[in-house]
Each structure stands twice: as C-alpha cells, then as structure tokens.
Motif scaffolding. Structure first.
Motif, PDB file in Angstrom:
ATOM      1  N   LEU A 171      35.781  33.495  49.165  1.00 24.69           N
ATOM      2  CA  LEU A 171      36.695  33.130  48.087  1.00 24.69           C
ATOM      3  C   LEU A 171      36.452  33.975  46.843  1.00 24.69           C
ATOM      4  N   VAL A 172      35.193  34.123  46.457  1.00 26.99           N
ATOM      5  CA  VAL A 172      34.849  34.916  45.267  1.00 26.99           C
ATOM      6  C   VAL A 172      35.267  36.378  45.456  1.00 26.99           C
ATOM      7  N   LEU A 173      34.996  36.924  46.632  1.00 25.39           N
ATOM      8  CA  LEU A 173      35.359  38.314  46.908  1.00 25.39           C
ATOM      9  C   LEU A 173      36.872  38.502  46.883  1.00 25.39           C
ATOM     10  N   PHE A 174      37.585  37.545  47.461  1.00 24.18           N
ATOM     11  CA  PHE A 174      39.047  37.676  47.505  1.00 24.18           C
ATOM     12  C   PHE A 174      39.646  37.569  46.109  1.00 24.18           C
ATOM     13  N   ILE A 175      39.153  36.609  45.310  1.00 20.78           N
ATOM     14  CA  ILE A 175      39.667  36.469  43.949  1.00 20.78           C
ATOM     15  C   ILE A 175      39.364  37.730  43.139  1.00 20.78           C
ATOM     16  N   GLY A 176      38.141  38.248  43.291  1.00 20.86           N
ATOM     17  CA  GLY A 176      37.775  39.471  42.578  1.00 20.86           C
ATOM     18  C   GLY A 176      38.666  40.633  42.957  1.00 20.86           C
ATOM     19  N   ALA A 177      38.919  40.789  44.259  1.00 15.32           N
ATOM     20  CA  ALA A 177      39.776  41.878  44.733  1.00 15.32           C
ATOM     21  C   ALA A 177      41.213  41.676  44.258  1.00 15.32           C
ATOM     22  N   SER A 178      41.675  40.420  44.261  1.00 15.95           N
ATOM     23  CA  SER A 178      43.038  40.128  43.808  1.00 15.95           C
ATOM     24  C   SER A 178      43.208  40.436  42.322  1.00 15.95           C
ATOM     25  N   LEU A 179      42.178  40.173  41.543  1.00 13.45           N
ATOM     26  CA  LEU A 179      42.249  40.463  40.108  1.00 13.45           C
ATOM     27  C   LEU A 179      42.402  41.958  39.847  1.00 13.45           C
ATOM     28  N   THR A 180      41.759  42.784  40.689  1.00 18.06           N
ATOM     29  CA  THR A 180      41.921  44.231  40.510  1.00 18.06           C
ATOM     30  C   THR A 180      43.371  44.632  40.722  1.00 18.06           C
ATOM     31  N   ASP A 181      44.080  43.885  41.603  1.00 21.32           N
ATOM     32  CA  ASP A 181      45.489  44.178  41.845  1.00 21.32           C
ATOM     33  C   ASP A 181      46.327  43.901  40.607  1.00 21.32           C
ATOM     34  N   LEU A 182      45.997  42.824  39.891  1.00 24.66           N
ATOM     35  CA  LEU A 182      46.718  42.502  38.660  1.00 24.66           C
ATOM     36  C   LEU A 182      46.395  43.492  37.550  1.00 24.66           C
ATOM     37  N   ILE A 183      45.097  43.826  37.449  1.00 24.89           N
ATOM     38  CA  ILE A 183      44.657  44.684  36.346  1.00 24.89           C
ATOM     39  C   ILE A 183      45.141  46.118  36.509  1.00 24.89           C
ATOM     40  N   MET A 223      48.506  35.718  48.346  1.00 23.78           N
ATOM     41  CA  MET A 223      47.247  35.550  47.628  1.00 23.78           C
ATOM     42  C   MET A 223      47.016  34.094  47.247  1.00 23.78           C
ATOM     43  N   ILE A 224      48.076  33.408  46.807  1.00 24.22           N
ATOM     44  CA  ILE A 224      47.951  31.990  46.466  1.00 24.22           C
ATOM     45  C   ILE A 224      47.565  31.184  47.702  1.00 24.22           C
ATOM     46  N   GLY A 225      48.238  31.455  48.829  1.00 23.24           N
ATOM     47  CA  GLY A 225      47.951  30.732  50.062  1.00 23.24           C
ATOM     48  C   GLY A 225      46.537  30.957  50.555  1.00 23.24           C
ATOM     49  N   ILE A 226      46.091  32.201  50.498  1.00 22.42           N
ATOM     50  CA  ILE A 226      44.745  32.530  50.976  1.00 22.42           C
ATOM     51  C   ILE A 226      43.682  31.910  50.073  1.00 22.42           C
ATOM     52  N   ILE A 227      43.894  31.974  48.750  1.00 20.92           N
ATOM     53  CA  ILE A 227      42.943  31.366  47.812  1.00 20.92           C
ATOM     54  C   ILE A 227      42.887  29.854  48.021  1.00 20.92           C
ATOM     55  N   PHE A 228      44.052  29.229  48.213  1.00 20.99           N
ATOM     56  CA  PHE A 228      44.085  27.787  48.452  1.00 20.99           C
ATOM     57  C   PHE A 228      43.340  27.437  49.735  1.00 20.99           C
TER      58      PHE A 228
END
Length: 198
Positions: free
Chosen positions: A34-46, A137-142
């Motif tokens: 979860l932490v890795l996925f959220i971190g990777a997803s944030l790079t997509d936004l940034i 991303m929302i589905g995977i994080i959930f």
C-alpha cells in the motif's frame, strides 16, 4: 532528463518492488504494498503538474508517463489474481478484469508506436484515459487498505470481508469499463494514422 521524467522513471523502478510485496507473504506485506503504491501514485500526480507548470512537457514524457501507469496498475492486477486465486466467486472476475486492462494497454501502446512511426505526434491521454487511471488507483488503494485491515484485525467477520470484496470487485469493474471506453476513444482518435494496407 528533467525532473518530471525522473519521477516517472522512479515509478517504473518502484513497480517490481510493489509487485513483490503483493506476491510474497511476509509480515505486513499488504501495508508495504500500500505504501509503495501510494508513493508511486503520488509521483504520477507530481510529475504531470511539474511538467505543465514549468513547461517541461516532452514527447518522451508523454510516452513514458502512461507506460509507467500501465506497468504499475498491471502489476497490481496480477497480484490480485494471485490473492483471489482460491476464491471461485472472485478469481474469474479479477482474471477477466486483468485481461481487459492488459488487452487495452497493449493495444494503445501498439497504436502509439504506429503513430510515431507514421510521423505523427505522440497522442497524450484523453480525459477518459485519465479517469480510467484515477479509478484504477482508487480501487487498488482501497483494496490494499482493506487487505491490510483484514490482516491487522482478525476479529473482522467473514460477512464483513465478503462485503468488502464485493465492493472491491465493483470498483474494479468500473475501472474496466472506463478502460474499454478510453481505449475505443483513443483508437478512433488515431485512426488516421492506421493504414492496414501497409
């Protein structure tokens, strides 16, 4: 290489570590995933915001950014196939969803290559493609949050777990539908570059 592209590359590098944390059973591995996925997803936004704000949008970034998204989400769905492998009710659904996602991504990647080789510009993701990515991303994080909670709180009943899994499947199916819609729109938008006679 500019900063947005470096962040995209970092997302690609993080993907195998994320997938390994889903596939291998070790203490709190879902939390790590979860932490890795959220971190990777944030790079997509940034990276997207940085590229637009500082005028750092490049063809390399347009091509690599959606590819990095594909790698990350595909790794997640493959991990979910393993997780749901023992569930007759959910395993076929996750497999079907993963097939839809993979089929769409291979098709779009192939079209991108055809467009570039035909002298066209790299086509950026449309709004439906972005909605598809966000919903995934929302589905995977959930899902990963739910699995983490199930691991941490053994007192959660089987009924609650079943309800959570049904919600996860519903969100995954919404993402799969958006995959199909965005794929068709992308295909129609690039039809001028596709010549089957060549």
């Amino acid at each position: 290489m500019n900063t947005p592209n470096k962040l995209t590359v970092a997302r690609i590098i993080a993907t195998p570590f994320f997938m390994a944390s889903m596939l291998f059973d070790f203490p709190f591995h879902y939390i790590v995933a979860l932490v890795l996925f959220i971190g990777a997803s944030l790079t997509d936004l940034i990276d997207g915001k940085l590229a637009r704000k500082h005028n750092l949008v490049t063809d390399f970034g347009k091509f690599l950014d959606p590819l990095a998204d594909k790698m990350l989400t595909t790794a997640a769905y493959l991990g979910f196939i393993k997780i749901y492998g023992s569930s007759p009710l959910f395993s076929w659904q996750v497999t079907a969803i993963a097939f839809i996602v993979l089929f769409r991504e291979f098709m779009i990647s192939s079209i991108r290559l055809v467009v570039v080789s035909s002298g066209g510009k790299v086509i950026a993701a449309n709004i439906w493609g972005k909605l598809k990515t966000v919903s995934q991303m929302i589905g995977i994080i959930f899902a990963l949050t739910a699995f983490s909670a199930m691991d941490l709180f053994d007192f959660m009943s089987t009924k609650i777990n079943s309800v959570i899994n049904i919600i996860i499947m519903a969100v995954f199916w919404i993402s799969a539908i958006l995959c199909v819609i965005s794929g068709v729109i992308y295909l129609l938008g690039s039809k001028d570059y596709i010549n089957s006679s060549k």
